[in-house]
Design a protein around this motif. Sequence first.
Motif, PDB file in Angstrom:
ATOM      1  N   SER A 130       0.870  -1.180   0.000  1.00 63.17           N
ATOM      2  CA  SER A 130       0.000   0.000   0.000  1.00 63.17           C
ATOM      3  C   SER A 130       0.899   1.220   0.000  1.00 63.17           C
ATOM      4  O   SER A 130       1.932   1.241   0.663  1.00 63.17           O
ATOM      5  CB  SER A 130      -0.878   0.022   1.243  1.00 63.17           C
ATOM      6  N   GLN A 131       0.492   2.233  -0.752  1.00 61.97           N
ATOM      7  CA  GLN A 131       1.314   3.435  -0.810  1.00 61.97           C
ATOM      8  C   GLN A 131       0.451   4.670  -1.009  1.00 61.97           C
ATOM      9  O   GLN A 131      -0.682   4.563  -1.476  1.00 61.97           O
ATOM     10  CB  GLN A 131       2.353   3.315  -1.917  1.00 61.97           C
ATOM     11  N   PRO A 132       0.995   5.832  -0.650  1.00 59.30           N
ATOM     12  CA  PRO A 132       0.234   7.066  -0.830  1.00 59.30           C
ATOM     13  C   PRO A 132       0.011   7.347  -2.315  1.00 59.30           C
ATOM     14  O   PRO A 132       0.856   7.061  -3.148  1.00 59.30           O
ATOM     15  CB  PRO A 132       1.140   8.147  -0.225  1.00 59.30           C
ATOM     16  N   GLU A 133      -1.146   7.927  -2.612  1.00 59.07           N
ATOM     17  CA  GLU A 133      -1.469   8.309  -3.975  1.00 59.07           C
ATOM     18  C   GLU A 133      -2.111   9.692  -3.931  1.00 59.07           C
ATOM     19  O   GLU A 133      -3.054   9.913  -3.175  1.00 59.07           O
ATOM     20  CB  GLU A 133      -2.431   7.286  -4.593  1.00 59.07           C
ATOM     21  N   LYS A 134      -1.572  10.608  -4.723  1.00 61.64           N
ATOM     22  CA  LYS A 134      -2.065  11.984  -4.721  1.00 61.64           C
ATOM     23  C   LYS A 134      -3.506  12.006  -5.199  1.00 61.64           C
ATOM     24  O   LYS A 134      -3.827  11.538  -6.281  1.00 61.64           O
ATOM     25  CB  LYS A 134      -1.175  12.831  -5.644  1.00 61.64           C
ATOM     26  N   ALA A 135      -4.399  12.574  -4.357  1.00 54.98           N
ATOM     27  CA  ALA A 135      -5.812  12.648  -4.713  1.00 54.98           C
ATOM     28  C   ALA A 135      -6.247  14.091  -4.939  1.00 54.98           C
ATOM     29  O   ALA A 135      -7.042  14.369  -5.830  1.00 54.98           O
ATOM     30  CB  ALA A 135      -6.675  12.006  -3.630  1.00 54.98           C
ATOM     31  N   ASP A 136      -5.721  15.022  -4.132  1.00 60.44           N
ATOM     32  CA  ASP A 136      -6.135  16.425  -4.226  1.00 60.44           C
ATOM     33  C   ASP A 136      -4.891  17.296  -4.044  1.00 60.44           C
ATOM     34  O   ASP A 136      -4.455  17.550  -2.919  1.00 60.44           O
ATOM     35  CB  ASP A 136      -7.180  16.724  -3.139  1.00 60.44           C
ATOM     36  N   GLU A 137      -4.326  17.737  -5.162  1.00 60.51           N
ATOM     37  CA  GLU A 137      -3.075  18.495  -5.110  1.00 60.51           C
ATOM     38  C   GLU A 137      -3.229  19.794  -4.328  1.00 60.51           C
ATOM     39  O   GLU A 137      -2.343  20.174  -3.563  1.00 60.51           O
ATOM     40  CB  GLU A 137      -2.545  18.774  -6.518  1.00 60.51           C
ATOM     41  N   GLN A 138      -4.352  20.479  -4.490  1.00 61.09           N
ATOM     42  CA  GLN A 138      -4.551  21.751  -3.792  1.00 61.09           C
ATOM     43  C   GLN A 138      -4.570  21.546  -2.271  1.00 61.09           C
ATOM     44  O   GLN A 138      -3.980  22.320  -1.527  1.00 61.09           O
ATOM     45  CB  GLN A 138      -5.844  22.437  -4.264  1.00 61.09           C
ATOM     46  N   ALA A 139      -5.210  20.476  -1.814  1.00 57.47           N
ATOM     47  CA  ALA A 139      -5.227  20.180  -0.380  1.00 57.47           C
ATOM     48  C   ALA A 139      -3.818  19.882   0.125  1.00 57.47           C
ATOM     49  O   ALA A 139      -3.444  20.283   1.232  1.00 57.47           O
ATOM     50  CB  ALA A 139      -6.158  19.006  -0.088  1.00 57.47           C
ATOM     51  N   LEU A 140      -3.023  19.212  -0.695  1.00 64.56           N
ATOM     52  CA  LEU A 140      -1.644  18.907  -0.312  1.00 64.56           C
ATOM     53  C   LEU A 140      -0.781  20.168  -0.278  1.00 64.56           C
ATOM     54  O   LEU A 140       0.087  20.313   0.590  1.00 64.56           O
ATOM     55  CB  LEU A 140      -1.033  17.880  -1.276  1.00 64.56           C
ATOM     56  N   ILE A 141      -1.022  21.090  -1.191  1.00 62.64           N
ATOM     57  CA  ILE A 141      -0.292  22.363  -1.189  1.00 62.64           C
ATOM     58  C   ILE A 141      -0.623  23.125   0.094  1.00 62.64           C
ATOM     59  O   ILE A 141       0.268  23.641   0.780  1.00 62.64           O
ATOM     60  CB  ILE A 141      -0.622  23.195  -2.453  1.00 62.64           C
ATOM     61  N   GLU A 142      -1.904  23.184   0.451  1.00 57.35           N
ATOM     62  CA  GLU A 142      -2.319  23.857   1.684  1.00 57.35           C
ATOM     63  C   GLU A 142      -1.706  23.173   2.906  1.00 57.35           C
ATOM     64  O   GLU A 142      -1.250  23.834   3.838  1.00 57.35           O
ATOM     65  CB  GLU A 142      -3.846  23.894   1.790  1.00 57.35           C
ATOM     66  N   TYR A 143      -1.708  21.846   2.906  1.00 56.87           N
ATOM     67  CA  TYR A 143      -1.112  21.084   4.011  1.00 56.87           C
ATOM     68  C   TYR A 143       0.368  21.432   4.148  1.00 56.87           C
ATOM     69  O   TYR A 143       0.854  21.675   5.248  1.00 56.87           O
ATOM     70  CB  TYR A 143      -1.303  19.580   3.757  1.00 56.87           C
ATOM     71  N   SER A 144       1.098  21.472   3.028  1.00 59.49           N
ATOM     72  CA  SER A 144       2.530  21.785   3.056  1.00 59.49           C
ATOM     73  C   SER A 144       2.780  23.195   3.571  1.00 59.49           C
ATOM     74  O   SER A 144       3.700  23.434   4.352  1.00 59.49           O
ATOM     75  CB  SER A 144       3.143  21.627   1.663  1.00 59.49           C
ATOM     76  N   LYS A 145       1.954  24.158   3.137  1.00 58.81           N
ATOM     77  CA  LYS A 145       2.114  25.543   3.593  1.00 58.81           C
ATOM     78  C   LYS A 145       1.811  25.655   5.088  1.00 58.81           C
ATOM     79  O   LYS A 145       2.560  26.272   5.846  1.00 58.81           O
ATOM     80  CB  LYS A 145       1.169  26.467   2.817  1.00 58.81           C
ATOM     81  N   THR A 146       0.703  25.049   5.512  1.00 54.28           N
ATOM     82  CA  THR A 146       0.278  25.126   6.907  1.00 54.28           C
ATOM     83  C   THR A 146       1.340  24.543   7.835  1.00 54.28           C
ATOM     84  O   THR A 146       1.611  25.092   8.905  1.00 54.28           O
ATOM     85  CB  THR A 146      -1.054  24.366   7.113  1.00 54.28           C
ATOM     86  N   ASN A 147       1.951  23.451   7.427  1.00 48.92           N
ATOM     87  CA  ASN A 147       2.951  22.783   8.260  1.00 48.92           C
ATOM     88  C   ASN A 147       4.369  23.254   7.959  1.00 48.92           C
ATOM     89  O   ASN A 147       5.334  22.630   8.405  1.00 48.92           O
ATOM     90  CB  ASN A 147       2.837  21.265   8.098  1.00 48.92           C
ATOM     91  N   GLU A 148       4.482  24.320   7.158  1.00 50.17           N
ATOM     92  CA  GLU A 148       5.769  24.919   6.803  1.00 50.17           C
ATOM     93  C   GLU A 148       6.753  23.883   6.258  1.00 50.17           C
ATOM     94  O   GLU A 148       7.912  23.825   6.650  1.00 50.17           O
ATOM     95  CB  GLU A 148       6.350  25.660   8.003  1.00 50.17           C
TER      96      GLU A 148
END
Length: 188
Positions: free
Chosen positions: A112-130
């Motif tokens: 099992s491995q991660p698969e990108k589902a929502d790029e915008q949510a991931l961008i927000e996650y990366s920004k929020t967590n610096e």
Amino acid sequence: MNKLQEQELFELETQQQEERKVFVITDLNGLNWAFRKMSAIQAKLNEVKQLADAERERIAEWEKKESASYQDDLAYFSHKISEYHASVLANDPKAKSIKTPYGVAKSTTSKSQPEKADEQALIEYSKTNELDFVEVETKEKLKWAELKKTLSVVESDGELVVVDADGQVVPGVAVKPETVSFKVEVSD
């Protein structure tokens, strides 16, 4: 090829090899003569190519027609072998390959491995967590390959989820489930 070109080729074929070795173009008539011969040769080559292309096409069609039922039979037996191997693998997880004198049935398992589902949510996650997984050229773009290396798939409340190094659930990522693929190799 027209009649004049046929005549040019006939003359060329009847010309002796010795005459060819000493042939030299000395004037415009000689140049014209050489071009007529080349034109006839080119026309003949085009005829040969057209005939060969037509035959290749006909042979390819014949091969396709003759092979179709055999390809279907190979697919059928490959499927049956894979079904059998799946049942053996279910009972014995170590049976990654099954060998006979006539071939080998192999299986590979991807975790099992991660698969990108929502790029915008991931961008927000990366920004929020610096996190440094967003690059900005003309627009924001996620560095998915780099981010993916930091993620893990874990089981939480009986469900597989994707978490970061701190154990925090990452939004915008789905879990690509574990898969088993089968390969059949027939011995020559």
